[in-house]
Design a protein around this motif. Structure first.
Motif, short mmCIF file in Angstrom:
data_model
loop_
_atom_site.label_atom_id
_atom_site.label_comp_id
_atom_site.label_asym_id
_atom_site.label_seq_id
_atom_site.Cartn_x
_atom_site.Cartn_y
_atom_site.Cartn_z
N SER A 13 0.85 -1.18 0.00
CA SER A 13 0.00 0.00 0.00
C SER A 13 0.89 1.23 0.00
N CYS A 14 0.68 2.11 -0.98
CA CYS A 14 1.49 3.33 -1.13
C CYS A 14 0.55 4.53 -0.97
N LEU A 15 0.59 5.14 0.20
CA LEU A 15 -0.36 6.18 0.56
C LEU A 15 0.08 7.56 0.07
N ALA A 16 -0.79 8.21 -0.70
CA ALA A 16 -0.53 9.56 -1.18
C ALA A 16 -1.01 10.57 -0.13
N ASN A 205 14.85 -6.42 -11.99
CA ASN A 205 14.74 -6.69 -10.55
C ASN A 205 14.18 -5.49 -9.79
N LEU A 206 13.15 -4.86 -10.38
CA LEU A 206 12.49 -3.72 -9.75
C LEU A 206 11.08 -4.13 -9.34
N GLN A 207 10.43 -3.30 -8.54
CA GLN A 207 9.05 -3.52 -8.17
C GLN A 207 8.12 -2.78 -9.14
N ALA A 208 6.93 -3.37 -9.33
CA ALA A 208 5.91 -2.76 -10.18
C ALA A 208 4.72 -2.37 -9.30
N ILE A 209 4.33 -1.11 -9.39
CA ILE A 209 3.27 -0.58 -8.53
C ILE A 209 2.13 -0.03 -9.40
N ASP A 210 0.89 -0.42 -9.06
CA ASP A 210 -0.27 0.11 -9.77
C ASP A 210 -0.66 1.45 -9.15
N GLY A 211 -1.25 2.30 -9.96
CA GLY A 211 -1.58 3.65 -9.52
C GLY A 211 -2.91 3.74 -8.80
N PRO A 212 -3.48 4.93 -8.70
CA PRO A 212 -4.63 5.17 -7.83
C PRO A 212 -5.96 4.75 -8.45
N TYR A 213 -6.92 4.57 -7.54
CA TYR A 213 -8.32 4.37 -7.90
C TYR A 213 -9.07 5.51 -7.24
N HIS A 241 -6.95 7.01 0.31
CA HIS A 241 -7.86 7.20 1.44
C HIS A 241 -7.56 6.11 2.47
N PRO A 242 -7.66 6.41 3.75
CA PRO A 242 -7.37 5.40 4.77
C PRO A 242 -8.17 4.11 4.58
N GLY A 243 -9.39 4.23 4.03
CA GLY A 243 -10.22 3.05 3.83
C GLY A 243 -9.67 2.06 2.82
N GLN A 244 -8.75 2.51 1.96
CA GLN A 244 -8.19 1.62 0.96
C GLN A 244 -6.96 0.86 1.47
N VAL A 245 -6.38 1.29 2.58
CA VAL A 245 -5.11 0.74 3.03
C VAL A 245 -5.24 -0.75 3.38
N GLU A 246 -6.23 -1.07 4.18
CA GLU A 246 -6.40 -2.46 4.63
C GLU A 246 -6.63 -3.39 3.43
N ALA A 247 -7.46 -2.94 2.49
CA ALA A 247 -7.74 -3.75 1.31
C ALA A 247 -6.47 -4.01 0.50
N SER A 248 -5.65 -2.98 0.33
CA SER A 248 -4.43 -3.13 -0.46
C SER A 248 -3.43 -4.07 0.23
N ASN A 249 -3.28 -3.90 1.54
CA ASN A 249 -2.36 -4.78 2.27
C ASN A 249 -2.78 -6.24 2.16
N GLU A 250 -4.07 -6.46 2.23
CA GLU A 250 -4.59 -7.84 2.15
C GLU A 250 -4.39 -8.41 0.75
N ILE A 251 -4.75 -7.66 -0.26
CA ILE A 251 -4.73 -8.16 -1.64
C ILE A 251 -3.31 -8.43 -2.12
N PHE A 252 -2.36 -7.61 -1.69
CA PHE A 252 -0.98 -7.79 -2.16
C PHE A 252 -0.13 -8.63 -1.20
N SER A 253 -0.79 -9.29 -0.24
CA SER A 253 -0.13 -10.28 0.61
C SER A 253 -0.64 -11.65 0.18
N PRO A 254 0.20 -12.69 0.30
CA PRO A 254 -0.31 -14.04 0.03
C PRO A 254 -1.29 -14.47 1.12
N SER A 255 -2.15 -15.42 0.81
CA SER A 255 -3.01 -16.00 1.84
C SER A 255 -2.13 -16.79 2.81
#
Length: 321
Positions: A13-16, A205-213, A241-255
């Protein structure tokens, strides 16, 4: 460079955060985002940019950013603000800064120019040379065409970021909802763009980050778009937005199940290729055959899990002789 720098930081999660808003800068420190970027570009009105530089320096030096990757997005090189953004922020808070994000990157020379400026500031200030990384944001067709050269332009580059809003405008995409599919196209209109960015990142060997919604209250919509990028292999996504942080952390972590399985594969492969395990090139883990390719795939999942601070709930037991 005087020492190797870990360029693969957690960035689920990359917070603006607007650099001109002290209240938001204060609040961001307490949110569970992996990365926070303090913005001098689109989130700052032109008249607010000079003061925002000093506000950012103050918050970088005095705030508690423990556990977060600290980034400042400067203005792009076609503006009159860029060099002063970099000089003021890095001279003032370079010791408390991990990366500079450069928006609207169109060619490798723009990254080289930022690298040279950072090196001069680091030498002048007595900072470790090469420590501050660069995040390159791709926001138009020319930048995408040059993305491989951009990824290779400097050893400071850590991430390639997709900037959808400006990109959609630059190619005349028929949509006003940033990140959503344009009406009338039956497939994924962003697939080629995301894959080209991902290939350039992975090849270097870099990271790829998707932009905002931008529909910040539509968490279901955010999840759908984030899952698309995560499925392809992206490392994280912007949150506005703070509401997006939890969703992003979950989605970009493995189960938990996938993380445990990956760690088991690594342990089992290490055992079976050892003297004690019979020096095998491949072996069975339960009903699954594992080999060197399995190990490489497991490393990706385990790396994401470890970066997310996950704990194992199982362990590998070597078979009895």
């Amino acid at each position: 460079m005087t020492s190797p720098v870990n360029r693969l930081r957690p960035r689920r999660s990359c917070l603006a955060v607007p650099g001109s808003n002290p209240r938001f800068l204060e609040k961001a420190q307490g949110l569970p985002a992996d990365q926070v970027f303090l913005d001098l570009e689109d989130a700052c009105a032109p008249l607010a940019k000079p003061e925002a530089r000093h506000t950012i320096v103050k918050f970088l030096n005095e705030g508690d950013w423990t556990g977060k990757t600290r980034v400042v997005r400067v203005n792009d090189w076609t503006t009159q603000w860029t060099y002063r953004d970099v000089v003021t922020v890095v001279e003032g808070a370079g010791q408390n800064l991990d990366c500079i994000m450069l928006p609207k990157v169109q060619d490798a020379q723009q990254v080289v120019a930022l690298d040279l400026l950072l090196t001069q500031i680091e030498k002048t200030m007595g900072f470790e040379v090469g420590k501050i990384g660069i995040e390159a944001q791709i926001e138009n067709a020319q930048g995408l065409n040059n993305v491989n050269a951009i990824a290779q332009a400097s050893p400071r580059v850590e991430t390639i970021i997709f900037g959808p809003a400006d990109f959609m405008a630059s190619i005349n995409m028929k949509s006003l909802v940033v990140g959503e599919q344009p009406p009338g196209y039956p497939a994924d209109a962003y697939h080629y763009i995301l894959m080209k960015i991902l290939m350039a990142a992975r090849a270097n060997n870099l990271q790829a980050i998707d932009g905002p919604y931008l529909q910040i209250r539509n968490i279901d919509g955010y999840r759908e778009v984030a899952q698309r990028a995560a499925a392809l292999g992206f490392d994280g996504k912007w949150v506005l937005h703070p509401g997006q942080v939890e969703a992003s952390n979950e989605i970009f972590s493995p189960s938990q199940e996938d993380y445990d399985h990956a760690e088991l594969i690594l342990d089992a492969y290490e055992y079976y290729t050892s003297e004690a395990g019979g020096k095998k090139g491949s072996a069975m883990l339960g009903d699954e055959m594992i080999d060197e390719a399995s190990r490489k795939m497991a490393l990706v999942i385990s790396g994401k899990g470890r970066a997310a601070g996950m704990a194992r709930t199982s362990k590998f037991e070597a078979p009895e002789a």
